[in-house]
Design a protein around this motif. Sequence first.
Motif, PDB file in Angstrom:
ATOM      1  N   ASP A 135     -12.546   7.320 -34.811  1.00 35.41           N
ATOM      2  CA  ASP A 135     -13.508   6.365 -34.284  1.00 35.41           C
ATOM      3  C   ASP A 135     -12.737   5.271 -33.545  1.00 35.41           C
ATOM      4  OD1 ASP A 135     -15.353   4.050 -34.135  1.00 35.41           O
ATOM      5  OD2 ASP A 135     -16.651   5.320 -35.371  1.00 35.41           O
ATOM      6  N   TYR A 136     -13.231   4.876 -32.379  1.00 37.90           N
ATOM      7  CA  TYR A 136     -12.539   3.828 -31.626  1.00 37.90           C
ATOM      8  C   TYR A 136     -12.429   2.518 -32.407  1.00 37.90           C
ATOM      9  CZ  TYR A 136     -11.539   5.954 -27.117  1.00 37.90           C
ATOM     10  OH  TYR A 136     -10.987   6.709 -26.119  1.00 37.90           O
ATOM     11  N   ARG A 137     -13.306   2.325 -33.376  1.00 40.91           N
ATOM     12  CA  ARG A 137     -13.231   1.105 -34.175  1.00 40.91           C
ATOM     13  C   ARG A 137     -11.934   1.046 -34.993  1.00 40.91           C
ATOM     14  NH1 ARG A 137     -19.061   1.427 -36.997  1.00 40.91           N
ATOM     15  NH2 ARG A 137     -18.391   3.604 -37.035  1.00 40.91           N
ATOM     16  N   GLU A 138     -11.295   2.217 -35.187  1.00 42.55           N
ATOM     17  CA  GLU A 138     -10.039   2.262 -35.930  1.00 42.55           C
ATOM     18  C   GLU A 138      -8.839   1.896 -35.071  1.00 42.55           C
ATOM     19  OE1 GLU A 138      -9.422   5.740 -38.438  1.00 42.55           O
ATOM     20  OE2 GLU A 138     -11.506   6.324 -38.094  1.00 42.55           O
ATOM     21  N   VAL A 139      -8.964   2.026 -33.750  1.00 43.10           N
ATOM     22  CA  VAL A 139      -7.780   1.846 -32.894  1.00 43.10           C
ATOM     23  C   VAL A 139      -7.973   0.857 -31.747  1.00 43.10           C
ATOM     24  CG1 VAL A 139      -6.839   4.137 -33.388  1.00 43.10           C
ATOM     25  CG2 VAL A 139      -8.436   3.860 -31.466  1.00 43.10           C
ATOM     26  N   LEU A 140      -9.196   0.488 -31.429  1.00 43.97           N
ATOM     27  CA  LEU A 140      -9.461  -0.366 -30.273  1.00 43.97           C
ATOM     28  C   LEU A 140      -9.772  -1.791 -30.723  1.00 43.97           C
ATOM     29  CD1 LEU A 140      -9.771  -0.389 -27.166  1.00 43.97           C
ATOM     30  CD2 LEU A 140     -12.214   0.108 -27.501  1.00 43.97           C
ATOM     31  N   ALA A 141      -9.144  -2.753 -30.065  1.00 45.98           N
ATOM     32  CA  ALA A 141      -9.344  -4.163 -30.408  1.00 45.98           C
ATOM     33  C   ALA A 141     -10.809  -4.568 -30.252  1.00 45.98           C
ATOM     34  CB  ALA A 141      -8.465  -5.035 -29.516  1.00 45.98           C
ATOM     35  N   GLU A 142     -11.267  -5.446 -31.124  1.00 44.91           N
ATOM     36  CA  GLU A 142     -12.652  -5.917 -31.064  1.00 44.91           C
ATOM     37  C   GLU A 142     -12.947  -6.599 -29.736  1.00 44.91           C
ATOM     38  OE1 GLU A 142     -13.688  -8.349 -34.344  1.00 44.91           O
ATOM     39  OE2 GLU A 142     -13.316  -6.803 -35.859  1.00 44.91           O
ATOM     40  N   GLY A 143     -11.929  -7.205 -29.143  1.00 44.18           N
ATOM     41  CA  GLY A 143     -12.143  -7.922 -27.892  1.00 44.18           C
ATOM     42  C   GLY A 143     -12.233  -7.034 -26.663  1.00 44.18           C
ATOM     43  N   ALA A 144     -12.038  -5.731 -26.822  1.00 40.53           N
ATOM     44  CA  ALA A 144     -12.124  -4.805 -25.690  1.00 40.53           C
ATOM     45  C   ALA A 144     -13.466  -4.086 -25.714  1.00 40.53           C
ATOM     46  CB  ALA A 144     -10.991  -3.794 -25.734  1.00 40.53           C
ATOM     47  N   GLY A 145     -14.166  -4.093 -24.576  1.00 35.95           N
ATOM     48  CA  GLY A 145     -15.432  -3.382 -24.479  1.00 35.95           C
ATOM     49  C   GLY A 145     -15.208  -1.916 -24.144  1.00 35.95           C
ATOM     50  N   LEU A 146     -16.077  -1.050 -24.634  1.00 32.49           N
ATOM     51  CA  LEU A 146     -15.986   0.388 -24.378  1.00 32.49           C
ATOM     52  C   LEU A 146     -17.193   0.856 -23.596  1.00 32.49           C
ATOM     53  CD1 LEU A 146     -14.659   3.186 -24.850  1.00 32.49           C
ATOM     54  CD2 LEU A 146     -15.976   3.313 -26.987  1.00 32.49           C
ATOM     55  N   VAL A 147     -16.962   1.486 -22.458  1.00 32.30           N
ATOM     56  CA  VAL A 147     -18.014   2.104 -21.660  1.00 32.30           C
ATOM     57  C   VAL A 147     -17.777   3.604 -21.685  1.00 32.30           C
ATOM     58  CG1 VAL A 147     -19.010   2.365 -19.352  1.00 32.30           C
ATOM     59  CG2 VAL A 147     -18.312   0.100 -20.165  1.00 32.30           C
ATOM     60  N   VAL A 148     -18.718   4.356 -22.227  1.00 28.29           N
ATOM     61  CA  VAL A 148     -18.576   5.815 -22.287  1.00 28.29           C
ATOM     62  C   VAL A 148     -19.133   6.412 -21.008  1.00 28.29           C
ATOM     63  CG1 VAL A 148     -19.124   7.903 -23.584  1.00 28.29           C
ATOM     64  CG2 VAL A 148     -18.767   5.747 -24.799  1.00 28.29           C
ATOM     65  N   ASP A 149     -18.250   6.726 -20.110  1.00 24.19           N
ATOM     66  CA  ASP A 149     -18.629   7.248 -18.796  1.00 24.19           C
ATOM     67  C   ASP A 149     -17.366   7.773 -18.114  1.00 24.19           C
ATOM     68  OD1 ASP A 149     -20.082   7.837 -16.437  1.00 24.19           O
ATOM     69  OD2 ASP A 149     -21.318   6.034 -16.707  1.00 24.19           O
ATOM     70  N   THR A 150     -17.549   8.385 -16.952  1.00 25.64           N
ATOM     71  CA  THR A 150     -16.429   8.891 -16.165  1.00 25.64           C
ATOM     72  C   THR A 150     -16.377   8.153 -14.838  1.00 25.64           C
ATOM     73  OG1 THR A 150     -16.608  11.088 -17.160  1.00 25.64           O
ATOM     74  CG2 THR A 150     -15.435  10.940 -15.061  1.00 25.64           C
ATOM     75  N   VAL A 151     -15.190   7.741 -14.428  1.00 24.58           N
ATOM     76  CA  VAL A 151     -15.034   7.094 -13.131  1.00 24.58           C
ATOM     77  C   VAL A 151     -14.925   8.175 -12.058  1.00 24.58           C
ATOM     78  CG1 VAL A 151     -13.553   5.626 -11.706  1.00 24.58           C
ATOM     79  CG2 VAL A 151     -13.935   5.059 -14.112  1.00 24.58           C
ATOM     80  N   SER A 152     -15.809   8.109 -11.075  1.00 25.37           N
ATOM     81  CA  SER A 152     -15.800   9.113 -10.006  1.00 25.37           C
ATOM     82  C   SER A 152     -15.022   8.652  -8.781  1.00 25.37           C
ATOM     83  CB  SER A 152     -17.235   9.467  -9.595  1.00 25.37           C
ATOM     84  OG  SER A 152     -17.937   8.309  -9.167  1.00 25.37           O
ATOM     85  N   ARG A 153     -14.835   7.327  -8.637  1.00 27.19           N
ATOM     86  CA  ARG A 153     -14.091   6.825  -7.484  1.00 27.19           C
ATOM     87  C   ARG A 153     -13.623   5.396  -7.739  1.00 27.19           C
ATOM     88  NH1 ARG A 153     -12.906   8.025  -2.363  1.00 27.19           N
ATOM     89  NH2 ARG A 153     -12.683   6.370  -0.832  1.00 27.19           N
ATOM     90  N   ILE A 154     -12.453   5.089  -7.175  1.00 24.86           N
ATOM     91  CA  ILE A 154     -11.921   3.725  -7.194  1.00 24.86           C
ATOM     92  C   ILE A 154     -11.989   3.168  -5.783  1.00 24.86           C
ATOM     93  CG2 ILE A 154      -9.886   2.292  -7.623  1.00 24.86           C
ATOM     94  CD1 ILE A 154      -8.903   4.627  -9.460  1.00 24.86           C
ATOM     95  N   ASP A 155     -12.625   2.041  -5.629  1.00 24.39           N
ATOM     96  CA  ASP A 155     -12.664   1.358  -4.337  1.00 24.39           C
ATOM     97  C   ASP A 155     -11.725   0.163  -4.441  1.00 24.39           C
ATOM     98  OD1 ASP A 155     -13.186  -0.082  -2.038  1.00 24.39           O
ATOM     99  OD2 ASP A 155     -15.353   0.290  -2.088  1.00 24.39           O
ATOM    100  N   ALA A 156     -10.444   0.386  -4.065  1.00 24.90           N
ATOM    101  CA  ALA A 156      -9.429  -0.654  -4.228  1.00 24.90           C
ATOM    102  C   ALA A 156      -9.707  -1.860  -3.332  1.00 24.90           C
ATOM    103  CB  ALA A 156      -8.046  -0.076  -3.935  1.00 24.90           C
TER     104      ALA A 156
END
Length: 422
Positions: free
Chosen positions: A59-80
């Motif tokens: 579970d991400y709660r075991e390894v991810l800091a509370e201050g970091a938000g999690l979005v469950v999705d896939t990035v299809s493109r980066i617009d730099a």
Amino acid sequence: MTGNTEVVVIGGGYAGVMAANRLTRRDDVTVTLINPRPSFVHRIRLHQLVGGTDEAVLDYREVLAEGAGLVVDTVSRIDAAERRVTLATGGTVGYDYLVYAVGSGSADPGVPGAAEFAHPIATLEDAQRLRPVLDATPAKAAVTVVGAGPTGIETAAELAEQGRRVTLVCGGALGPYLHPRGRRSVAKRLAGLGVTVLDGPDTKVTAVTRDTVRLGGGRELPSAVTVWTAGFGVPDLAARSGLSTDALGRLLTDETLTSVDDERVVAAGDSAAPSNLPLRMSCQAAIPLGARAADTVLARIAGERPAPLNQVFAGQCISLGRRAGIFQFAHRYDVAVGFHIGGHPGARLKELVCSGIVKHIAGEARKPGSYGLHRVSGGAKRRQLLQAEQAEQAKQAGQAKQAGQGKQAEHGKTPATAEQVA
């Protein structure tokens, strides 16, 4: 920089989670981790998932800091240019800095029938698909594992320990990284488990069918289940987004892990190619790279100069079933030495490493900034490699210039005239 800084991390593996956790050390930084799965994949246990001895997820709660938000999705493109990423679901997320940590997976085998009939295990989904296939296959049916790197060796041993009839097709040397002494130790353990090891130049796979594996020497092996662990590939997100990559699609960066195209984009893990000299695919590299990427972003936010990459390796550890393993020691610049720990102590050391990885990441989540192994010196070897690479590039540039001048002379043109014509 004043005000709040938005940092997006693409990829929730070892490198991405380490980077996200470390970035939360500043209260004025908002961290968003984007990952296609809701759970953290402990990738170095995927062979255990296939064998039924571990689920390989946390579970991400075991390894991810509370201050970091999690979005469950896939990035299809980066617009730099616009500093935003487009999600597969259609939305967008803006950023001030981006950490590119999309990881790696299987490459297209390029072997007839392999994509159709062989089973990769580079991702959680791959392993989850393979497990029921094995469960439905008779215990004494022939299983062929293709590829003799760590994953291939671990998978072959895991299945053989359960009584499976396994053939390991190396396509070359068994455990190419290993010192000859370590290789002999692994070969002895595999033989004790009943694994048939096929190595050497005639063991390249030329075709895979539903129930056979064909080799370059003309040999044909019966195979009820074929597991494919050879090859390396990365997602093509960077290339599709117009960012510079190496030949395999890894994001090209400098030694601070900053993209050669945009100082707001930083890479870490298997998908990074610092100075076009990428590190070996491993969590041993990914976690320090994640910490270094975070430090680069934090330095830029603070208006400071980021420190360069400083990577050190200890070796390579491989499980050989649940009761044996090997820890192959290496020079800190990642070349194996003659010393290794095998047998049951090797298994215990391997398990210590696997659990230690989670502790490193979780420890950074609880106390951001506490991890420090990425600061340990790897010695002068990388600097020497960089100097050699730069010298070779200068040599090639000089040769190209001379060739161009020679061609111009043949046509009776001065360099200025040729330039104008071009």
